[in-house]
Each structure stands twice: as structure tokens, then as C-alpha cells.
Design a protein around this motif. Structure first.
Motif, PDB file in Angstrom:
ATOM      1  N   ASP A 298      40.586  32.024  43.968  1.00  0.00           N
ATOM      2  CA  ASP A 298      41.885  31.855  43.335  1.00  0.00           C
ATOM      3  C   ASP A 298      41.714  32.284  41.880  1.00  0.00           C
ATOM      4  O   ASP A 298      40.600  32.528  41.415  1.00  0.00           O
ATOM      5  CB  ASP A 298      42.326  30.391  43.442  1.00  0.00           C
ATOM      6  N   VAL A 299      42.797  32.394  41.132  1.00  0.00           N
ATOM      7  CA  VAL A 299      42.717  32.835  39.738  1.00  0.00           C
ATOM      8  C   VAL A 299      42.881  31.669  38.772  1.00  0.00           C
ATOM      9  O   VAL A 299      41.997  31.377  37.967  1.00  0.00           O
ATOM     10  CB  VAL A 299      43.760  33.925  39.427  1.00  0.00           C
ATOM     11  N   ASP A 300      44.017  31.001  38.848  1.00  0.00           N
ATOM     12  CA  ASP A 300      44.365  30.017  37.822  1.00  0.00           C
ATOM     13  C   ASP A 300      43.616  28.701  37.997  1.00  0.00           C
ATOM     14  O   ASP A 300      43.670  28.060  39.036  1.00  0.00           O
ATOM     15  CB  ASP A 300      45.875  29.773  37.839  1.00  0.00           C
TER      16      ASP A 300
ATOM     17  N   VAL B 272      39.297  30.681  38.090  1.00  0.00           N
ATOM     18  CA  VAL B 272      38.649  31.778  37.357  1.00  0.00           C
ATOM     19  C   VAL B 272      39.119  31.813  35.904  1.00  0.00           C
ATOM     20  O   VAL B 272      38.315  31.981  34.986  1.00  0.00           O
ATOM     21  CB  VAL B 272      38.933  33.128  38.043  1.00  0.00           C
ATOM     22  N   LEU B 273      40.418  31.662  35.692  1.00  0.00           N
ATOM     23  CA  LEU B 273      40.976  31.721  34.336  1.00  0.00           C
ATOM     24  C   LEU B 273      41.546  30.367  33.916  1.00  0.00           C
ATOM     25  O   LEU B 273      42.181  29.665  34.707  1.00  0.00           O
ATOM     26  CB  LEU B 273      42.078  32.786  34.257  1.00  0.00           C
TER      27      LEU B 273
ATOM     28  N   TYR C  10      40.680  38.423  44.625  1.00  0.00           N
ATOM     29  CA  TYR C  10      41.441  37.418  43.897  1.00  0.00           C
ATOM     30  C   TYR C  10      42.785  37.209  44.610  1.00  0.00           C
ATOM     31  O   TYR C  10      43.694  38.029  44.496  1.00  0.00           O
ATOM     32  CB  TYR C  10      41.659  37.856  42.457  1.00  0.00           C
TER      33      TYR C  10
ATOM     34  N   SER D 251      45.982  35.111  44.664  1.00  0.00           N
ATOM     35  CA  SER D 251      46.639  34.274  43.661  1.00  0.00           C
ATOM     36  C   SER D 251      48.127  34.176  43.916  1.00  0.00           C
ATOM     37  O   SER D 251      48.741  35.091  44.482  1.00  0.00           O
ATOM     38  CB  SER D 251      46.401  34.885  42.272  1.00  0.00           C
TER      39      SER D 251
ATOM     40  N   ARG E 231      50.051  34.164  41.408  1.00  0.00           N
ATOM     41  CA  ARG E 231      50.683  34.977  40.372  1.00  0.00           C
ATOM     42  C   ARG E 231      51.433  36.107  41.086  1.00  0.00           C
ATOM     43  O   ARG E 231      50.913  36.709  42.030  1.00  0.00           O
ATOM     44  CB  ARG E 231      49.640  35.584  39.439  1.00  0.00           C
TER      45      ARG E 231
ATOM     46  N   LYS F  37      50.141  41.830  38.176  1.00  0.00           N
ATOM     47  CA  LYS F  37      48.824  42.342  38.576  1.00  0.00           C
ATOM     48  C   LYS F  37      48.100  43.031  37.428  1.00  0.00           C
ATOM     49  O   LYS F  37      46.930  42.722  37.154  1.00  0.00           O
ATOM     50  CB  LYS F  37      48.970  43.325  39.732  1.00  0.00           C
TER      51      LYS F  37
ATOM     52  N   THR G  20      46.934  40.641  34.784  1.00  0.00           N
ATOM     53  CA  THR G  20      45.897  39.752  35.313  1.00  0.00           C
ATOM     54  C   THR G  20      44.564  40.474  35.435  1.00  0.00           C
ATOM     55  O   THR G  20      43.520  39.958  35.013  1.00  0.00           O
ATOM     56  CB  THR G  20      46.318  39.200  36.682  1.00  0.00           C
TER      57      THR G  20
ATOM     58  N   LEU H 285      41.048  39.656  33.544  1.00  0.00           N
ATOM     59  CA  LEU H 285      39.801  39.437  34.270  1.00  0.00           C
ATOM     60  C   LEU H 285      38.703  40.359  33.750  1.00  0.00           C
ATOM     61  O   LEU H 285      37.571  39.921  33.504  1.00  0.00           O
ATOM     62  CB  LEU H 285      40.012  39.663  35.766  1.00  0.00           C
TER      63      LEU H 285
ATOM     64  N   PHE I 202      43.344  42.418  43.936  1.00  0.00           N
ATOM     65  CA  PHE I 202      44.305  41.382  43.546  1.00  0.00           C
ATOM     66  C   PHE I 202      45.381  41.281  44.608  1.00  0.00           C
ATOM     67  O   PHE I 202      46.132  42.232  44.854  1.00  0.00           O
ATOM     68  CB  PHE I 202      44.942  41.707  42.195  1.00  0.00           C
TER      69      PHE I 202
END
Length: 226
Positions: A113-115, A118-119, A171, A173, A175, A180, A183, A187, A200
Motif C-alpha cells: 500500500d502507499v499511504d 510507504v509514505l 503499489y 493504492s 489514491r 499517479k 505519487t 516515491l 502503480f
């Protein structure tokens, strides 16, 4: 999709945002003062409980050494298991309907996942506390466009270790797909491996033969496994 998934990692870092600070700590850079409208004292002198909880959660994520230790430990453990997972040809974390690529000889992949996996988006949450606002798509899109989110502690070392072993990072996500480019740029700026734009899989990704229900990720996970 060009790659199968034979490794899968989901870091439950979002749980950190539900925890309150155990002691008073320095306010985060973007949280400002708790005198913001949503956190202002009521007539009886009590603070708004929701705003306080949000502030405590942001403070814990940004300042607590426990949070950093948890995320680093999680990603170190994941890195330590890479070799074992790669040696087992049929090891994966997919449910049966998400499998479909084993015979294609494509590269193994880790799904992230992203949020808050990862971020780190706590500065955005801090702004909401400071300004007495709630999440909305416009302010969120503006935050993503800034490309200022920092990497969660430990994830870059893990991602680089996986990439060095021939593993592709995917990834998936919620989002939206129109985010994209911002994001992926974020990354890359944080040192995360990005093989190409196809890694993504955002909300709105069209998966042939699969009907997405709301924001669930089943169709995109199936695409990652094909």
C-alpha cells in the motif's frame, strides 16, 4: 499486468494513527497551536475530543520513538524473510482467485500500500488539525501534488533489498489514478524503486472482467497476480 506476485507485505502502520501520546511532546512542525478553530476551547473550557485525538495521533506518529522502532523492525523482519520466500517457488500471500501467473516465469513482486505503509502523510493530517478542517478530496489532491510525503522509517532499505534480489515493487493504492504521476515522483524522490508507471495501481484502475466495488482492492490484487 506484466508481473506475478509471489511475495506480499502489508505494514499496518495506520494503526499508529489510532494511538494517543503517552506524554506531552513537542508539537509537529505543521500542527501549529491547538488554538485552531476545531480544537478551540468550548464555552465550558473543555477541548473538542475529536480534534484532540487527531492531534495526539499526529504527535505520536511524528515524535514517538516507539513508532519509528515498530516500522523499522517490521521492515527488517520482511527483508530477513526475502531469501526464504524466493527459494520457495510456490510461496505467496494470494488468495486462490488472485493466482494465475505461476507458469509465466515473470519476476516475483512485493505488493505494498502507499499511504502510511510507504509514505507518511502526517503533515497533511497536522494541517487539518491546525486549520480546524476535515479531509476532503481537494485538499488531499493538493497535498499529493506537493510530493512532500516522507518515506516510512525502514521501507526504503527493505524496498532496495527486494529490488536488488530481482523483486518488483507494486503499489496498490486508493489514491486515484489521476494522482499517479505525483505519487510516483514522490516515491522516486524518497528512494523507492519504481520500475515503470505500470507498478502503480490506483483507485480507478480498469481491470478487464472484474467489477470493482467502491474502494476495495480485490480487482487490482487479481491484476497483480496475472
Amino acid at each position: 499486468m506484466r508481473r506475478p506476485v509471489s511475495l506480499s507485505l502489508t505494514l499496518l502502520a495506520t494503526a499508529a494513527l489510532g494511538l494517543s501520546a503517552c506524554k506531552r511532546v513537542e508539537a509537529p512542525a505543521e500542527a501549529a497551536t491547538p488554538q485552531a478553530p476545531a480544537a478551540a476551547a468550548k464555552a465550558d473550557g473543555a477541548l473538542d475530543a475529536t480534534a484532540n485525538d487527531n492531534l495526539n495521533a499526529v504527535l505520536w506518529m511524528q515524535r514517538a520513538q516507539e513508532y519509528k522502532a515498530i516500522t523499522e523492525q517490521t521492515y527488517r523482519a520482511a527483508a530477513d524473510h526475502l531469501d526464504v520466500a524466493l527459494r520457495e517457488a510456490h510461496w505467496d500471500a494470494l488468495v486462490p482467485e488472485e493466482r494465475g501467473n505461476d507458469a509465466k516465469g515473470l519476476k516475483p513482486a512485493v505488493v505494498l500500500d502507499v499511504d502510511e505503509t510507504v509514505l507518511d502523510n502526517s503533515p497533511y493530517q497536522a494541517r487539518l488539525v491546525r486549520d480546524g478542517k476535515e479531509y476532503d478530496e481537494l485538499s488531499w489532491d493538493q497535498w499529493v501534488a506537493e510530493k512532500k510525503a516522507k518515506a516510512i522509517p525502514g521501507v526504503v532499505d527493505f524496498a532496495k533489498a527486494a529490488n536488488a534480489k530481482g523483486v518488483t515493487l507494486l503499489y496498490i493504492s486508493n489514491r486515484a489514478v489521476h494522482l499517479k504521476d505525483a505519487t510516483l515522483a514522490n516515491l522516486r524522490e524518497q528512494g523507492l524503486p519504481v520500475a515503470d508507471d505500470s507498478v502503480f495501481l490506483g483507485l480507478g484502475t480498469v481491470v478487464e472482467g472484474c467489477e470493482q466495488a467502491g474502494s476495495e482492492k480485490n480487482c487490482r490484487r487479481r491484476l497483480a497476480g496475472q
